[in-house]
Scaffold this motif. Sequence first.
Motif, PDB file in Angstrom:
ATOM      1  N   GLU A  28     -12.766   1.276  -0.263  1.00 41.39           N
ATOM      2  CA  GLU A  28     -12.610  -0.104   0.191  1.00 41.39           C
ATOM      3  C   GLU A  28     -11.256  -0.649  -0.240  1.00 41.39           C
ATOM      4  O   GLU A  28     -10.997  -0.832  -1.429  1.00 41.39           O
ATOM      5  CB  GLU A  28     -13.733  -0.978  -0.385  1.00 41.39           C
ATOM      6  N   LYS A  29     -10.393  -0.847   0.738  1.00 42.33           N
ATOM      7  CA  LYS A  29      -9.079  -1.467   0.524  1.00 42.33           C
ATOM      8  C   LYS A  29      -8.295  -0.797  -0.615  1.00 42.33           C
ATOM      9  O   LYS A  29      -7.695  -1.460  -1.459  1.00 42.33           O
ATOM     10  CB  LYS A  29      -9.229  -2.966   0.256  1.00 42.33           C
ATOM     11  N   ILE A  30      -8.289   0.547  -0.603  1.00 45.30           N
ATOM     12  CA  ILE A  30      -7.543   1.250  -1.653  1.00 45.30           C
ATOM     13  C   ILE A  30      -6.071   1.413  -1.259  1.00 45.30           C
ATOM     14  O   ILE A  30      -5.722   1.518  -0.086  1.00 45.30           O
ATOM     15  CB  ILE A  30      -8.150   2.627  -1.978  1.00 45.30           C
ATOM     16  N   SER A  31      -5.224   1.427  -2.262  1.00 47.67           N
ATOM     17  CA  SER A  31      -3.807   1.720  -2.085  1.00 47.67           C
ATOM     18  C   SER A  31      -3.312   2.401  -3.349  1.00 47.67           C
ATOM     19  O   SER A  31      -3.989   2.386  -4.384  1.00 47.67           O
ATOM     20  CB  SER A  31      -3.001   0.439  -1.823  1.00 47.67           C
ATOM     21  N   LYS A  32      -2.128   3.016  -3.245  1.00 46.50           N
ATOM     22  CA  LYS A  32      -1.537   3.626  -4.434  1.00 46.50           C
ATOM     23  C   LYS A  32      -0.043   3.368  -4.436  1.00 46.50           C
ATOM     24  O   LYS A  32       0.683   3.721  -3.506  1.00 46.50           O
ATOM     25  CB  LYS A  32      -1.789   5.130  -4.479  1.00 46.50           C
ATOM     26  N   GLU A  33       0.394   2.724  -5.523  1.00 43.71           N
ATOM     27  CA  GLU A  33       1.803   2.396  -5.708  1.00 43.71           C
ATOM     28  C   GLU A  33       2.303   3.079  -6.970  1.00 43.71           C
ATOM     29  O   GLU A  33       1.623   3.086  -7.998  1.00 43.71           O
ATOM     30  CB  GLU A  33       1.977   0.878  -5.825  1.00 43.71           C
ATOM     31  N   PHE A  34       3.484   3.671  -6.880  1.00 43.19           N
ATOM     32  CA  PHE A  34       4.107   4.309  -8.034  1.00 43.19           C
ATOM     33  C   PHE A  34       5.353   3.532  -8.439  1.00 43.19           C
ATOM     34  O   PHE A  34       6.046   2.952  -7.594  1.00 43.19           O
ATOM     35  CB  PHE A  34       4.501   5.754  -7.717  1.00 43.19           C
ATOM     36  N   ILE A  35       5.618   3.538  -9.711  1.00 45.58           N
ATOM     37  CA  ILE A  35       6.852   2.950 -10.237  1.00 45.58           C
ATOM     38  C   ILE A  35       7.841   4.075 -10.478  1.00 45.58           C
ATOM     39  O   ILE A  35       7.517   5.085 -11.093  1.00 45.58           O
ATOM     40  CB  ILE A  35       6.595   2.203 -11.563  1.00 45.58           C
ATOM     41  N   MET A  42      -7.297  10.300  -5.042  1.00 47.19           N
ATOM     42  CA  MET A  42      -8.005   9.060  -5.338  1.00 47.19           C
ATOM     43  C   MET A  42      -9.482   9.191  -4.987  1.00 47.19           C
ATOM     44  O   MET A  42     -10.360   8.787  -5.760  1.00 47.19           O
ATOM     45  CB  MET A  42      -7.370   7.893  -4.574  1.00 47.19           C
ATOM     46  N   LEU A  43      -9.781   9.772  -3.831  1.00 47.28           N
ATOM     47  CA  LEU A  43     -11.173   9.965  -3.433  1.00 47.28           C
ATOM     48  C   LEU A  43     -11.914  10.875  -4.399  1.00 47.28           C
ATOM     49  O   LEU A  43     -13.123  10.732  -4.611  1.00 47.28           O
ATOM     50  CB  LEU A  43     -11.244  10.557  -2.026  1.00 47.28           C
ATOM     51  N   ALA A  44     -11.190  11.823  -4.992  1.00 52.21           N
ATOM     52  CA  ALA A  44     -11.804  12.816  -5.876  1.00 52.21           C
ATOM     53  C   ALA A  44     -12.072  12.297  -7.279  1.00 52.21           C
ATOM     54  O   ALA A  44     -12.680  12.994  -8.095  1.00 52.21           O
ATOM     55  CB  ALA A  44     -10.912  14.055  -5.946  1.00 52.21           C
TER      56      ALA A  44
END
Length: 225
Positions: free
Chosen positions: A6-13, A54-56
């Motif tokens: 649900e509304k997942i995202s992934k941001e890296f610095i 992320m799903l895992a």
Amino acid sequence: MLLKAEKISKEFIREMKNTNRFLAVQETDFVLESGSLTVLMGRSGSGKSTFLNMLAGLMMPSSGKILLNDTDMYALSDKELSRFRNQHIGVIPQGQTALHSLNVLENVCLPYTLYGEDAHQQDALQLMEKLDILPLQSAMPSELSGGELRRMAIARAFLRKPDIILADEPTSDLDDENTRIVFSFLKQSAQDGSAVLVVTHENDAVQYADSIFRMNAGLLQKTSE
């Protein structure tokens, strides 16, 4: 069994001149249902592996949540999440993940032996036979080809008969015949009730898919092809 993002995202610095933020996966919803094989395609660097991890339960999303039935995976402690993943999710990662001090059979049995449980060797041997690596059960990983190591990882992912199978380029080291064997195996697992997601560059995967998604620059889209 239902895996729902649900509304997942992934941001890296990261350190860069103009910006220090990189959005690897744009905000998205996703559902993986029992009895289906979903294929996710896209170019290298498009965010496919990040999405799968992320799903895992291997990489916490920057936003949103992931539910396996009613369990919010990232609300669990690290120890609880590891055990939960071991019981419900089979992950076939990119690269080689063998423990080189163990033989092939011992590597396949790890999902049980890591928790001090009975090794279920007979189930392991049956999986190895289906994947054509049964004669290698006593071999050490250093003696195996890349394709044999990959099939060993597939057998290990399936040993606990997981509800969810997440495969990241599962046929990248395989010839045409073994690619067919693996995709047929994954398709049969979906037909038997597992929810299967395959991240791949293989165009042949489309013929096995119940649904197809593409990822481009972190944007997930369903396609009809």
